[in-house]
Design a protein around this motif. Structure first.
Motif, PDB file in Angstrom:
ATOM      1  N   CYS A 225      44.385 -26.216  12.874  1.00 31.66           N
ATOM      2  CA  CYS A 225      43.497 -26.886  13.824  1.00 31.66           C
ATOM      3  C   CYS A 225      42.404 -27.598  13.035  1.00 31.66           C
ATOM      4  CB  CYS A 225      42.905 -25.932  14.857  1.00 31.66           C
ATOM      5  SG  CYS A 225      41.586 -24.865  14.231  1.00 31.66           S
ATOM      6  N   TYR A 226      41.818 -28.609  13.656  1.00 34.65           N
ATOM      7  CA  TYR A 226      40.829 -29.441  12.986  1.00 34.65           C
ATOM      8  C   TYR A 226      39.618 -29.620  13.881  1.00 34.65           C
ATOM      9  CZ  TYR A 226      44.813 -30.656  10.024  1.00 34.65           C
ATOM     10  OH  TYR A 226      45.892 -30.601   9.181  1.00 34.65           O
ATOM     11  N   LEU A 227      38.461 -29.707  13.261  1.00 39.46           N
ATOM     12  CA  LEU A 227      37.218 -29.972  13.988  1.00 39.46           C
ATOM     13  C   LEU A 227      36.637 -31.293  13.525  1.00 39.46           C
ATOM     14  CD1 LEU A 227      35.171 -26.630  13.981  1.00 39.46           C
ATOM     15  CD2 LEU A 227      36.939 -27.361  15.580  1.00 39.46           C
ATOM     16  N   LYS A 228      36.057 -32.024  14.471  1.00 43.07           N
ATOM     17  CA  LYS A 228      35.272 -33.197  14.101  1.00 43.07           C
ATOM     18  C   LYS A 228      33.813 -32.770  14.052  1.00 43.07           C
ATOM     19  CE  LYS A 228      35.905 -37.356  15.925  1.00 43.07           C
ATOM     20  NZ  LYS A 228      35.840 -38.452  16.925  1.00 43.07           N
ATOM     21  N   ILE A 229      33.232 -32.807  12.865  1.00 38.75           N
ATOM     22  CA  ILE A 229      31.828 -32.441  12.703  1.00 38.75           C
ATOM     23  C   ILE A 229      31.151 -33.449  11.781  1.00 38.75           C
ATOM     24  CG2 ILE A 229      32.220 -29.973  13.088  1.00 38.75           C
ATOM     25  CD1 ILE A 229      31.852 -29.583  10.059  1.00 38.75           C
ATOM     26  N   GLY A 230      29.837 -33.521  11.874  1.00 40.69           N
ATOM     27  CA  GLY A 230      29.072 -34.439  11.037  1.00 40.69           C
ATOM     28  C   GLY A 230      28.065 -33.733  10.160  1.00 40.69           C
ATOM     29  N   ASP A 231      28.154 -32.402  10.122  1.00 41.75           N
ATOM     30  CA  ASP A 231      27.195 -31.641   9.317  1.00 41.75           C
ATOM     31  C   ASP A 231      27.807 -30.264   9.056  1.00 41.75           C
ATOM     32  OD1 ASP A 231      24.774 -31.090   8.027  1.00 41.75           O
ATOM     33  OD2 ASP A 231      23.902 -30.190   9.825  1.00 41.75           O
ATOM     34  N   TYR A 232      27.561 -29.755   7.848  1.00 40.78           N
ATOM     35  CA  TYR A 232      28.015 -28.396   7.544  1.00 40.78           C
ATOM     36  C   TYR A 232      26.944 -27.421   8.014  1.00 40.78           C
ATOM     37  CZ  TYR A 232      32.229 -29.310   4.756  1.00 40.78           C
ATOM     38  OH  TYR A 232      33.494 -29.634   4.345  1.00 40.78           O
ATOM     39  N   SER A 233      27.069 -27.007   9.260  1.00 38.86           N
ATOM     40  CA  SER A 233      26.107 -26.058   9.822  1.00 38.86           C
ATOM     41  C   SER A 233      26.773 -25.282  10.952  1.00 38.86           C
ATOM     42  CB  SER A 233      24.872 -26.788  10.365  1.00 38.86           C
ATOM     43  OG  SER A 233      25.206 -27.575  11.494  1.00 38.86           O
ATOM     44  N   PHE A 234      26.202 -24.123  11.225  1.00 38.07           N
ATOM     45  CA  PHE A 234      26.690 -23.308  12.337  1.00 38.07           C
ATOM     46  C   PHE A 234      26.603 -24.101  13.639  1.00 38.07           C
ATOM     47  CE2 PHE A 234      25.573 -20.638  15.949  1.00 38.07           C
ATOM     48  CZ  PHE A 234      26.606 -19.708  15.970  1.00 38.07           C
ATOM     49  N   ASP A 243      32.362 -28.958  22.804  1.00 35.26           N
ATOM     50  CA  ASP A 243      32.879 -30.274  23.215  1.00 35.26           C
ATOM     51  C   ASP A 243      34.312 -30.416  22.708  1.00 35.26           C
ATOM     52  OD1 ASP A 243      32.902 -32.829  24.307  1.00 35.26           O
ATOM     53  OD2 ASP A 243      32.039 -33.743  22.514  1.00 35.26           O
ATOM     54  N   PHE A 244      35.123 -29.385  22.902  1.00 29.14           N
ATOM     55  CA  PHE A 244      36.428 -29.307  22.241  1.00 29.14           C
ATOM     56  C   PHE A 244      37.382 -30.431  22.647  1.00 29.14           C
ATOM     57  CE2 PHE A 244      37.106 -26.928  26.129  1.00 29.14           C
ATOM     58  CZ  PHE A 244      38.393 -27.272  26.517  1.00 29.14           C
ATOM     59  N   SER A 245      37.250 -30.951  23.874  1.00 30.06           N
ATOM     60  CA  SER A 245      38.181 -31.998  24.300  1.00 30.06           C
ATOM     61  C   SER A 245      38.046 -33.249  23.442  1.00 30.06           C
ATOM     62  CB  SER A 245      37.962 -32.348  25.778  1.00 30.06           C
ATOM     63  OG  SER A 245      36.644 -32.819  25.979  1.00 30.06           O
ATOM     64  N   ASN A 246      36.865 -33.427  22.843  1.00 26.30           N
ATOM     65  CA  ASN A 246      36.636 -34.580  21.973  1.00 26.30           C
ATOM     66  C   ASN A 246      36.617 -34.222  20.493  1.00 26.30           C
ATOM     67  OD1 ASN A 246      36.092 -36.658  24.075  1.00 26.30           O
ATOM     68  ND2 ASN A 246      34.355 -35.334  24.533  1.00 26.30           N
ATOM     69  N   ARG A 247      36.471 -32.921  20.176  1.00 28.72           N
ATOM     70  CA  ARG A 247      36.209 -32.570  18.780  1.00 28.72           C
ATOM     71  C   ARG A 247      37.165 -31.540  18.180  1.00 28.72           C
ATOM     72  NH1 ARG A 247      31.112 -33.570  16.183  1.00 28.72           N
ATOM     73  NH2 ARG A 247      29.970 -35.206  17.271  1.00 28.72           N
ATOM     74  N   VAL A 248      38.137 -31.064  18.933  1.00 27.25           N
ATOM     75  CA  VAL A 248      39.140 -30.151  18.380  1.00 27.25           C
ATOM     76  C   VAL A 248      40.495 -30.862  18.399  1.00 27.25           C
ATOM     77  CG1 VAL A 248      40.360 -27.963  18.669  1.00 27.25           C
ATOM     78  CG2 VAL A 248      37.898 -28.073  19.079  1.00 27.25           C
ATOM     79  N   PHE A 249      41.175 -30.845  17.251  1.00 28.89           N
ATOM     80  CA  PHE A 249      42.454 -31.540  17.114  1.00 28.89           C
ATOM     81  C   PHE A 249      43.473 -30.590  16.477  1.00 28.89           C
ATOM     82  CE2 PHE A 249      39.018 -34.564  16.797  1.00 28.89           C
ATOM     83  CZ  PHE A 249      39.400 -35.588  17.636  1.00 28.89           C
ATOM     84  N   TYR A 250      44.744 -30.940  16.643  1.00 30.04           N
ATOM     85  CA  TYR A 250      45.820 -30.148  16.040  1.00 30.04           C
ATOM     86  C   TYR A 250      46.582 -30.958  14.987  1.00 30.04           C
ATOM     87  CZ  TYR A 250      44.313 -27.324  19.842  1.00 30.04           C
ATOM     88  OH  TYR A 250      43.503 -26.599  20.676  1.00 30.04           O
ATOM     89  N   ASP A 251      46.077 -32.133  14.739  1.00 29.60           N
ATOM     90  CA  ASP A 251      46.568 -32.979  13.655  1.00 29.60           C
ATOM     91  C   ASP A 251      45.457 -33.965  13.340  1.00 29.60           C
ATOM     92  OD1 ASP A 251      48.239 -33.921  11.745  1.00 29.60           O
ATOM     93  OD2 ASP A 251      49.897 -34.403  13.101  1.00 29.60           O
ATOM     94  N   ILE A 252      45.437 -34.481  12.135  1.00 26.16           N
ATOM     95  CA  ILE A 252      44.393 -35.444  11.782  1.00 26.16           C
ATOM     96  C   ILE A 252      44.696 -36.762  12.491  1.00 26.16           C
ATOM     97  CG2 ILE A 252      43.340 -36.761   9.911  1.00 26.16           C
ATOM     98  CD1 ILE A 252      43.913 -34.428   8.055  1.00 26.16           C
ATOM     99  N   PRO A 253      43.745 -37.261  13.295  1.00 26.18           N
ATOM    100  CA  PRO A 253      43.988 -38.531  14.002  1.00 26.18           C
ATOM    101  C   PRO A 253      44.256 -39.667  13.015  1.00 26.18           C
ATOM    102  CG  PRO A 253      41.995 -37.443  14.824  1.00 26.18           C
ATOM    103  CD  PRO A 253      42.407 -36.717  13.585  1.00 26.18           C
ATOM    104  N   LEU A 254      45.208 -40.515  13.382  1.00 27.84           N
ATOM    105  CA  LEU A 254      45.527 -41.675  12.552  1.00 27.84           C
ATOM    106  C   LEU A 254      44.773 -42.885  13.085  1.00 27.84           C
ATOM    107  CD1 LEU A 254      49.389 -41.254  12.124  1.00 27.84           C
ATOM    108  CD2 LEU A 254      47.604 -40.713  10.456  1.00 27.84           C
ATOM    109  N   PHE A 255      44.082 -43.583  12.190  1.00 29.06           N
ATOM    110  CA  PHE A 255      43.362 -44.782  12.577  1.00 29.06           C
ATOM    111  C   PHE A 255      44.190 -45.988  12.148  1.00 29.06           C
ATOM    112  CE2 PHE A 255      40.147 -41.522  12.270  1.00 29.06           C
ATOM    113  CZ  PHE A 255      39.397 -41.739  13.420  1.00 29.06           C
ATOM    114  N   LYS A 256      44.541 -46.810  13.126  1.00 27.72           N
ATOM    115  CA  LYS A 256      45.427 -47.934  12.855  1.00 27.72           C
ATOM    116  C   LYS A 256      44.688 -49.269  12.848  1.00 27.72           C
ATOM    117  CE  LYS A 256      49.372 -45.518  14.893  1.00 27.72           C
ATOM    118  NZ  LYS A 256      50.409 -45.522  15.950  1.00 27.72           N
ATOM    119  N   HIS A 257      43.356 -49.216  12.845  1.00 26.52           N
ATOM    120  CA  HIS A 257      42.593 -50.456  12.865  1.00 26.52           C
ATOM    121  C   HIS A 257      41.793 -50.619  11.577  1.00 26.52           C
ATOM    122  CE1 HIS A 257      39.732 -47.403  14.294  1.00 26.52           C
ATOM    123  NE2 HIS A 257      38.773 -48.181  13.809  1.00 26.52           N
TER     124      HIS A 257
END
Length: 860
Positions: A225-234, A243-257
């Motif tokens: 599993c993967y988290l989208k975070i912008g800081d190493y903090s608790f 906010d898991f619907s936007n920040r928890v993933f099960y694969d690294i999102p691919l950016f095609k742009h």
């Protein structure tokens, strides 16, 4: 780690170490920490929770965290607690904030001692503490420190869904603290059980993963599993789970742009400043006058994007910010993750693009970034006529680029053919003039015939005609030789020679034979050189004969002079006879040329018909492309509906007709009739050139017609290239945009922009200026969150809803100090950025709390 904002990183919430009785390690204990962290790194785990069974070893954790930090890995303190619930107890992962063990304290151990008071051998995974889940939470809350809970391996023995039924789970969730603190379930594989849990508790929890290692080799095994975070903090990790619907993933999102990685400044108010951007949502915030728009406008300038409104002001702002000698360097990444550097100098209009090795590339920006869009202040609320069509063209214009190029070529050919036909239309008058002149000259020559002078001068006349003959054939042969010489130097021959060097990896024998044939063709073509030499040799022979002829002519000068003296007709001059004879020949030759050109008229008209037909097909092809893209936009959301009518903007066409016909005195109602009867200028030209103006003459006639036709011919290029715009109507919630308020209009246009799928980057300055907060919350934020994985957004904004509710991956804060623009940045989950958002966008913490208390009071 987070210079480009929030990142998607692998997380493992269930890690055991050598301090756990179940964990086996046979190497040197002094090497354990390094080896453990190295294994985390190899498994690409960037966020981990150390959760030993019923135990927390502070010294070991601190050693692991220090080593992990060196490898850009963030570890959280935790414990796998066996809670007294169900038949076998429930294994519960408790993740603690740093405040639990800071300042020399170890409140985690204190907590464990409380819940295991009097319990022997607590480090055994099968030994449960003294409390059920509610009791454990009550004990945790007494410490007044932050934490969250994840239920471990829920489908297995000692897992929540294995040990507890629906009734018990529903009773447990009656506790509001449990709802607040439980932020996930681990190793939930049974879909039916998970759906039951969601139904029992009334909402969905994120499914999280952890490898639950019993030895170092197990680290990283199993699902991820993967988290989208912008800081190493608790707090950042907790925020991501909430906010898991936007920040928890099960694969690294691919950016095609493609996207902008960063912009770096040299000189001016931003000297030595480097601004990094996220691939997703970037928001630039700051008080008024802090330099927000300066960054946006310099970015627009660097990308060479056009400012539609206030362009003079925006250009002066760029000059003010960059100052003399200013340089912008923009790092770009294309959709294949190839990196480029774009450089723009303030005094130079040119854009320089190089690769990572600093090799200059002769490529356009759009070969890296697909159709970047910029909208400045006031652009979104613009009410200029035809704005909707211009906006549509701006958004999806690249799709029609190929058709537009073909239309451009078609216009050039049309202009050329029409000009040729117009010339030919003048030929009958010229033919009449030349015929009359020939007849007049022949009448004069007839007098010389009657008096016998023509016969006496016949020999001299013959010599004069043959002198002209020699001049003509020499000229023809010289032209033919020059054409052959040019052909020998043809670019196509050089290209053909290059092609003859082609080698094939898989079809060698075939292309060897092809190359042999090409070489033979080149040799045959080379034979033209010998032919040309032979032609020139023959020309020299002709010139030699010409010299003989001239000598013969010169020898007869006395004879010709004597004949003229013997002619004794007082009213007739012998020299005039020779002059008339020459003029008859010259005029007859010119007349013949015009008659031959008249024969081309039919072919030219057929060619014109084909070009007009091609143009119609191209216009309709482009219209079909617009329709296709509009259907996609209409199907992608419910708020907007776009309608388009081919060449439907009759008002603009009528205005253009008046502009072309200025000075003719034709009345407005006539222009209106023309705009309604004809689809565009091409249709008018078709009627004039190929239909003898039958249709246009039913609207204007006489002197008005003649004046109008002259205006069309005088502005032929402009008329051919002008295209009547399609009429575009944007309906917002079922009502035409022009009947909406300024704010609603802006809202619709913003949504229109955000629904695009063919723009890598969208840059907007203060989109909220004409929007109300309800529109921002209900529509803008929702669309932004859906689209930001496909488009890089860069917004300047004063509205906190955009960065906060839009979950901005990168927030850039500007401040103007001592004639310099200072920049700070981070993600929405960085505490120092959160404070700046409150200060800048909410009026400070006191104002924020005051409003919050008022809102709470209103809801009571």
């Amino acid at each position: 780690m987070f210079k480009n904002g929030a990142s998607v990183l692998r997380a493992d919430f269930h890690l055991h170490t050598i301090k756990d009785k179940e964990f086996k390690y046979h190497n040197n204990p002094n090497e354990f920490v390094k080896e453990y962290v190295q294994k985390l790194k190899e498994a690409d785990i960037s966020i981990g929770a150390i959760t030993n069974h019923n135990k927390f070893d502070k010294d070991e954790f601190k050693a692991l965290r220090r080593q992990a930090k060196k490898e850009n890995i963030f570890l959280l303190p935790g414990v796998e607690l066996s809670v007294k619930e169900g038949a076998n107890g429930i294994h519960t992962l408790i993740i603690f904030s740093d405040s639990w063990y800071e300042n020399g304290e170890n409140n985690i151990e204190v907590f464990l001692n409380q819940v295991f008071a009097g319990v022997a051998n607590r480090e055994n995974e099968n030994v449960s503490c003294n409390y059920d889940i509610n009791g454990v939470i009550s004990n945790l809350e007494q410490h007044n420190k932050d934490y969250f809970i994840i239920f471990a391996h829920v489908d297995q023995k000692s897992g929540l869904l294995y040990e507890c039924g629906g009734g018990l789970i529903q009773r447990l969730w009656d506790n509001p603290l449990l709802k607040e603190r439980v932020l996930g379930v681990q190793k939930s594989k049974n879909i039916d059980k998970f759906n039951n849990l969601t139904q029992w508790i009334g909402y969905e929890l994120p499914k999280l993963e952890g490898c639950d290692p019993k030895k170092i080799e197990d680290i990283g095994e199993g699902d991820k599993c993967y988290l989208k975070i912008g800081d190493y903090s608790f707090n950042a990790v907790k925020y991501a789970l909430m906010d898991f619907s936007n920040r928890v993933f099960y694969d690294i999102p691919l950016f095609k742009h493609g996207y902008i990685d960063s912009i770096e400044y040299t000189g001016g108010k931003l000297d030595n400043i480097n601004v990094d951007f996220s691939k997703e949502l970037n928001t630039i915030i700051g008080i008024r006058g802090s330099g927000k728009s300066s960054i946006l406008e310099t970015l627009r300038y660097g990308l060479d994007l056009k400012a539609d409104i206030d362009d003079d002001y925006k250009e002066s702002l760029v000059k003010y910010v960059l100052d003399s000698g200013g340089i912008i360097k923009i790092k770009l990444v294309d959709n294949n993750n190839r990196k480029y550097l774009l450089t723009k100098y303030l005094e130079d209009d040119k854009v320089y693009i190089s690769d990572v090795d600093e090799n200059q590339l002769n490529i356009s920006l759009e070969s890296i970034i697909n159709n970047p869009l910029y909208f400045g202040q006031k652009d979104l609320s613009m009410r200029a006529p035809g704005y909707e069509f211009n906006l549509l063209s701006k958004l999806i214009g690249k799709k029609t680029k190929e058709v537009n190029e073909k239309l451009k070529g078609n216009s050039e050919e049309l202009k050329q053919k029409i000009e040729e036909i117009i010339k030919i239309q003048q030929y009958p008058n010229r033919i009449d003039e030349l015929t009359t002149r020939v007849n007049d000259l022949n009448m004069k020559l007839a007098i010389y015939e009657e008096k016998g002078i023509a016969e006496k001068l016949d020999k001299q006349k013959q010599f004069e005609d043959e002198s002209l003959y020699f001049e003509q054939i020499s000229g023809f042969i010289n032209d033919l030789s020059d054409d052959l010489e040019s052909s020998l130097e043809s670019e196509k021959i050089r290209l053909l020679k290059d092609k003859a060097k082609y080698t094939s990896k898989y079809n060698g024998e075939i292309f060897e034979r092809v190359n042999e044939s090409i070489e033979n063709i080149i040799k045959l073509y080379g034979g033209l050189s010998n032919i040309n030499q032979n032609i020139l040799a023959e020309l020299e022979k002709i010139k030699s004969e010409q010299n003989n002829f001239v000598e013969c002519k010169d020898s007869l000068k006395e004879e010709f002079a004597r004949i003229k003296r013997e002619i004794d007709v007082e009213t007739l001059n012998p020299d005039s006879f020779l002059d008339y004879s020459k003029k008859v020949k010259d005029t007859s030759d010119e007349l013949q040329q015009y008659q031959l050109k008249m024969q081309e008229k039919s072919a030219l008209e057929n060619s014109l018909k084909n070009l007009l037909k091609d143009r119609k097909e191209l216009v309709h092809e482009r219209f079909r492309l617009y329709k296709k893209e509009i259907e996609k936009i209409n199907d992608s959301q419910e708020q907007l509906s776009i309608e388009i009518e081919l060449k439907g903007n009759k008002q603009e066409f009528m205005d253009k007709l008046k502009e072309v016909g200025q000075g003719t005195g034709i009345r407005s109602n006539k222009y209106k009739d023309i705009s309604e009867q004809f689809s565009d200028f091409i249709a008018i030209i078709d009627d004039i050139m190929l239909n003898e103006s039958k249709k246009i003459k039913t609207i204007i006639s006489g002197n008005d017609y003649d004046k109008f036709i002259e205006k069309i011919k005088g502005n032929l290029k402009d008329c051919i290239e002008y295209e009547v715009p399609d009429k575009v109507d944007i309906l917002y919630h079922g009502k035409n945009l022009e009947y909406h308020s300024l704010g609603q209009r802006a809202s619709a246009i913003v949504l229109f922009i955000l629904t695009q799928k063919d723009n890598d980057i969208i840059i907007i300055d203060q989109p909220e200026d004409d929007l109300d907060n309800k529109v921002i919350y209900d529509e803008l934020i929702k669309t932004l969150k859906e689209r930001k994985s496909d488009i890089q957004f860069i917004f300047v904004t004063h509205n906190a809803n955009i960065p906060v509710l839009g979950d901005s991956e990168k927030i850039i804060v500007t401040e103007f100090e001592d004639d310099k623009i200072m920049v700070d940045s981070g993600s929405i989950d960085c505490s120092h950025i959160q404070k700046k958002i409150i200060k800048i966008m909410e009026g400070g913490e006191d104002a924020f709390e005051k409003r919050n208390s008022i809102y709470l009071n209103w809801n009571m």
